[in-house]
Design a protein around this motif. Structure first.
Motif, PDB file in Angstrom:
ATOM      1  N   SER A 265      20.704  -6.768   8.110  1.00  0.00           N
ATOM      2  CA  SER A 265      20.437  -5.930   6.944  1.00  0.00           C
ATOM      3  C   SER A 265      21.759  -5.572   6.288  1.00  0.00           C
ATOM      4  CB  SER A 265      19.694  -4.654   7.358  1.00  0.00           C
ATOM      5  OG  SER A 265      20.503  -3.883   8.233  1.00  0.00           O
ATOM      6  N   LEU A 266      21.708  -5.304   4.996  1.00  0.00           N
ATOM      7  CA  LEU A 266      22.902  -4.951   4.241  1.00  0.00           C
ATOM      8  C   LEU A 266      22.985  -3.440   4.084  1.00  0.00           C
ATOM      9  CD1 LEU A 266      22.651  -7.805   1.587  1.00  0.00           C
ATOM     10  CD2 LEU A 266      24.383  -7.598   3.366  1.00  0.00           C
ATOM     11  N   PRO A 267      24.159  -2.915   3.661  1.00  0.00           N
ATOM     12  CA  PRO A 267      24.341  -1.454   3.600  1.00  0.00           C
ATOM     13  C   PRO A 267      23.424  -0.736   2.616  1.00  0.00           C
ATOM     14  CG  PRO A 267      26.455  -2.594   3.514  1.00  0.00           C
ATOM     15  CD  PRO A 267      25.403  -3.640   3.398  1.00  0.00           C
ATOM     16  N   LEU A 290      22.583  -1.586 -10.016  1.00  0.00           N
ATOM     17  CA  LEU A 290      23.793  -1.448  -9.200  1.00  0.00           C
ATOM     18  C   LEU A 290      24.932  -2.166  -9.910  1.00  0.00           C
ATOM     19  CD1 LEU A 290      24.542  -0.336  -6.313  1.00  0.00           C
ATOM     20  CD2 LEU A 290      24.256  -2.683  -5.506  1.00  0.00           C
ATOM     21  N   SER A 291      25.997  -1.428 -10.237  1.00  0.00           N
ATOM     22  CA  SER A 291      27.138  -2.049 -10.916  1.00  0.00           C
ATOM     23  C   SER A 291      27.899  -2.937  -9.939  1.00  0.00           C
ATOM     24  CB  SER A 291      28.077  -0.988 -11.479  1.00  0.00           C
ATOM     25  OG  SER A 291      28.769  -0.338 -10.427  1.00  0.00           O
ATOM     26  N   ALA A 292      28.734  -3.820 -10.479  1.00  0.00           N
ATOM     27  CA  ALA A 292      29.519  -4.725  -9.641  1.00  0.00           C
ATOM     28  C   ALA A 292      30.454  -3.944  -8.724  1.00  0.00           C
ATOM     29  CB  ALA A 292      30.311  -5.688 -10.517  1.00  0.00           C
ATOM     30  N   MET A 293      31.084  -2.886  -9.253  1.00  0.00           N
ATOM     31  CA  MET A 293      32.013  -2.101  -8.442  1.00  0.00           C
ATOM     32  C   MET A 293      31.283  -1.374  -7.317  1.00  0.00           C
ATOM     33  SD  MET A 293      34.949  -2.813  -9.480  1.00  0.00           S
ATOM     34  CE  MET A 293      35.790  -1.633  -8.428  1.00  0.00           C
ATOM     35  N   GLU A 294      30.101  -0.859  -7.603  1.00  0.00           N
ATOM     36  CA  GLU A 294      29.322  -0.191  -6.550  1.00  0.00           C
ATOM     37  C   GLU A 294      28.921  -1.192  -5.476  1.00  0.00           C
ATOM     38  OE1 GLU A 294      26.785   3.395  -8.515  1.00  0.00           O
ATOM     39  OE2 GLU A 294      26.327   1.388  -9.268  1.00  0.00           O
ATOM     40  N   ALA A 295      28.533  -2.401  -5.889  1.00  0.00           N
ATOM     41  CA  ALA A 295      28.148  -3.428  -4.923  1.00  0.00           C
ATOM     42  C   ALA A 295      29.318  -3.788  -4.023  1.00  0.00           C
ATOM     43  CB  ALA A 295      27.640  -4.670  -5.658  1.00  0.00           C
ATOM     44  N   LEU A 296      30.501  -3.917  -4.596  1.00  0.00           N
ATOM     45  CA  LEU A 296      31.684  -4.274  -3.797  1.00  0.00           C
ATOM     46  C   LEU A 296      32.066  -3.145  -2.836  1.00  0.00           C
ATOM     47  CD1 LEU A 296      33.881  -6.121  -6.448  1.00  0.00           C
ATOM     48  CD2 LEU A 296      32.621  -7.127  -4.542  1.00  0.00           C
ATOM     49  N   ILE A 305      37.594  -7.441   2.284  1.00  0.00           N
ATOM     50  CA  ILE A 305      37.231  -8.522   1.359  1.00  0.00           C
ATOM     51  C   ILE A 305      38.487  -9.264   0.910  1.00  0.00           C
ATOM     52  CG2 ILE A 305      36.244  -9.047  -0.918  1.00  0.00           C
ATOM     53  CD1 ILE A 305      34.355  -6.689  -0.518  1.00  0.00           C
ATOM     54  N   GLU A 306      38.443 -10.582   1.034  1.00  0.00           N
ATOM     55  CA  GLU A 306      39.587 -11.427   0.670  1.00  0.00           C
ATOM     56  C   GLU A 306      39.408 -12.064  -0.719  1.00  0.00           C
ATOM     57  OE1 GLU A 306      40.465 -15.232   2.893  1.00  0.00           O
ATOM     58  OE2 GLU A 306      42.056 -13.953   3.720  1.00  0.00           O
ATOM     59  N   ASP A 307      38.163 -12.425  -1.068  1.00  0.00           N
ATOM     60  CA  ASP A 307      37.919 -13.086  -2.353  1.00  0.00           C
ATOM     61  C   ASP A 307      36.493 -12.786  -2.810  1.00  0.00           C
ATOM     62  OD1 ASP A 307      38.515 -14.709  -4.551  1.00  0.00           O
ATOM     63  OD2 ASP A 307      37.642 -16.474  -3.619  1.00  0.00           O
ATOM     64  N   VAL A 308      36.310 -12.730  -4.146  1.00  0.00           N
ATOM     65  CA  VAL A 308      34.994 -12.434  -4.720  1.00  0.00           C
ATOM     66  C   VAL A 308      34.733 -13.394  -5.879  1.00  0.00           C
ATOM     67  CG1 VAL A 308      33.572 -10.739  -5.926  1.00  0.00           C
ATOM     68  CG2 VAL A 308      35.116  -9.988  -4.117  1.00  0.00           C
ATOM     69  N   HIS A 309      33.513 -13.923  -5.926  1.00  0.00           N
ATOM     70  CA  HIS A 309      33.099 -14.740  -7.077  1.00  0.00           C
ATOM     71  C   HIS A 309      31.736 -14.237  -7.534  1.00  0.00           C
ATOM     72  CE1 HIS A 309      32.430 -18.195  -9.683  1.00  0.00           C
ATOM     73  NE2 HIS A 309      31.231 -18.309  -9.151  1.00  0.00           N
ATOM     74  N   MET A 310      31.630 -13.934  -8.862  1.00  0.00           N
ATOM     75  CA  MET A 310      30.373 -13.426  -9.417  1.00  0.00           C
ATOM     76  C   MET A 310      29.779 -14.469 -10.354  1.00  0.00           C
ATOM     77  SD  MET A 310      31.233  -9.427 -10.080  1.00  0.00           S
ATOM     78  CE  MET A 310      29.514  -9.029  -9.968  1.00  0.00           C
ATOM     79  N   GLU A 311      28.459 -14.647 -10.272  1.00  0.00           N
ATOM     80  CA  GLU A 311      27.767 -15.645 -11.077  1.00  0.00           C
ATOM     81  C   GLU A 311      26.601 -14.979 -11.799  1.00  0.00           C
ATOM     82  OE1 GLU A 311      25.038 -19.545 -10.180  1.00  0.00           O
ATOM     83  OE2 GLU A 311      26.818 -19.257  -8.942  1.00  0.00           O
TER      84      GLU A 311
END
Length: 323
Positions: A265-267, A290-296, A305-311
């Motif tokens: 399960s996720l947070p 949920l905004s991108a910053m909140e998700a991160l 977290i080392e790297d992030v890619h959003m699609e």
């Protein structure tokens, strides 16, 4: 620049009779069936806008364009082009319009391209010096020189489309109506035409209404999109607003500095796990919830977290949701 109010178009056809003498009975009949092609749409387009007009086959796109251009008369409603009616003042309006139907050329099939331009210039009462100056500009922008003396029937599809766009612009109109201008073209030809359309919109301030089934055309060219289906306008706004209205999920692929334990399960329940491969998690979330910053920030609870890619959602998927 363009004002459309409660525009409606109905087509009336004889209802076919069955049986051996059905053809004769249909001919003598006065029993009609009415099909509504456009059902009371309204919109306004400001000077310099580049608007995409999209919908499935039979939605009413081409019918709308033909009414705006004065080719078809509406059953009811009004159209104003630069303050004029295209049906009552067609000659004045056509001087302000350039129209291109991608599946139908406006050039003379057996004549060299240049001869077609001579005929069109004469139809618009264009002075020869003005025509030559305008043609030289268009030739440079669209690379017409390589085929301008070739008969239209011998042109490739990409060449013919460039020639047709030049024909639509020869009299320097303020407004362009483009119906499927990239249909059937290869990627190189599409890129060339898209770059040209961007240029005349941004640098020359041409107002453009584009109908197409190519979603890349819409994403790369249009800041505003109108969606029509069954003759009704279902959406009118920006592409970003269309994405948010549908609420399709954004995919986020996160690579962690070290292995993370299997995620049962996720947070947060607003995060949905798509896959987990080694140090990489792919999750989805609705950006309206949920905004991108909140998700991160939530995902940082699982590790560094080392790297992030959003699609973002594919635009074609978004449009299918509207249809």
């Amino acid at each position: 620049m363009i004002q459309v109010t409660d525009l409606q178009k109905q087509f009336k056809t004889l209802r076919k009779k069955e049986g051996a003498a059905g053809g004769l009975r249909t001919l003598l009949s006065r029993d009609y069936q009415v099909k509504e092609a456009v059902g009371g749409i309204s919109f306004a387009i400001e000077p310099g806008e580049f608007v995409g007009y999209i919908g499935p086959n039979g939605a009413g796109k081409s019918t709308t364009i033909k009414m705006l251009a004065g080719i078809l008369h509406p059953t009811s409603g009004t159209v104003s082009i630069c303050g004029m009616s295209p049906h009552r003042e067609r000659r004045r309006v056509t001087r302000r319009l350039g129209v291109l139907f991608g599946q139908r050329t406006g050039l003379w099939w057996d004549l060299p391209v240049k001869d077609s331009y001579d005929i069109l210039a004469a139809m618009y009462g264009q002075d020869n010096r003005v025509k030559e100056t305008r043609l030289a500009q268009l030739s440079e922008l669209l690379a017409l020189g390589e085929f301008i003396d070739t008969p239209v029937r011998k042109l490739s599809l990409g060449q013919r489309m460039r020639a047709d766009i030049a024909a639509a612009l020869l009299h320097d109109p303020d407004i362009l109506f483009l119906d499927e201008p990239t249909i059937g073209l290869d990627m190189i030809a599409k890129r060339s035409i898209r770059n040209f359309l961007k240029q005349i919109n941004c640098e020359l301030g041409k107002t453009i209404l584009l109908t197409t089934h190519d979603m890349d055309d819409i994403e790369q060219l249009c800041k505003r999109v109108m969606v029509i289906n069954h003759g009704k306008l279902g959406f009118d706004g920006s592409i970003d607003r269309l994405r948010s209205r549908i609420g399709l999920p954004t995919k986020i692929r996160v690579c962690y500095a070290s292995q993370v334990p299997p995620c049962g399960s996720l947070p947060d329940t607003r995060l949905q796990l798509i896959s987990q491969e080694g140090r990489t998690l792919t999750i989805s979330c609705n950006r309206e919830e949920l905004s991108a910053m909140e998700a991160l920030r939530l995902l940082e609870q699982l590790g560094i977290i080392e790297d992030v890619h959003m699609e973002e959602p594919d635009f074609e998927d978004i449009v299918h949701q509207i249809y």
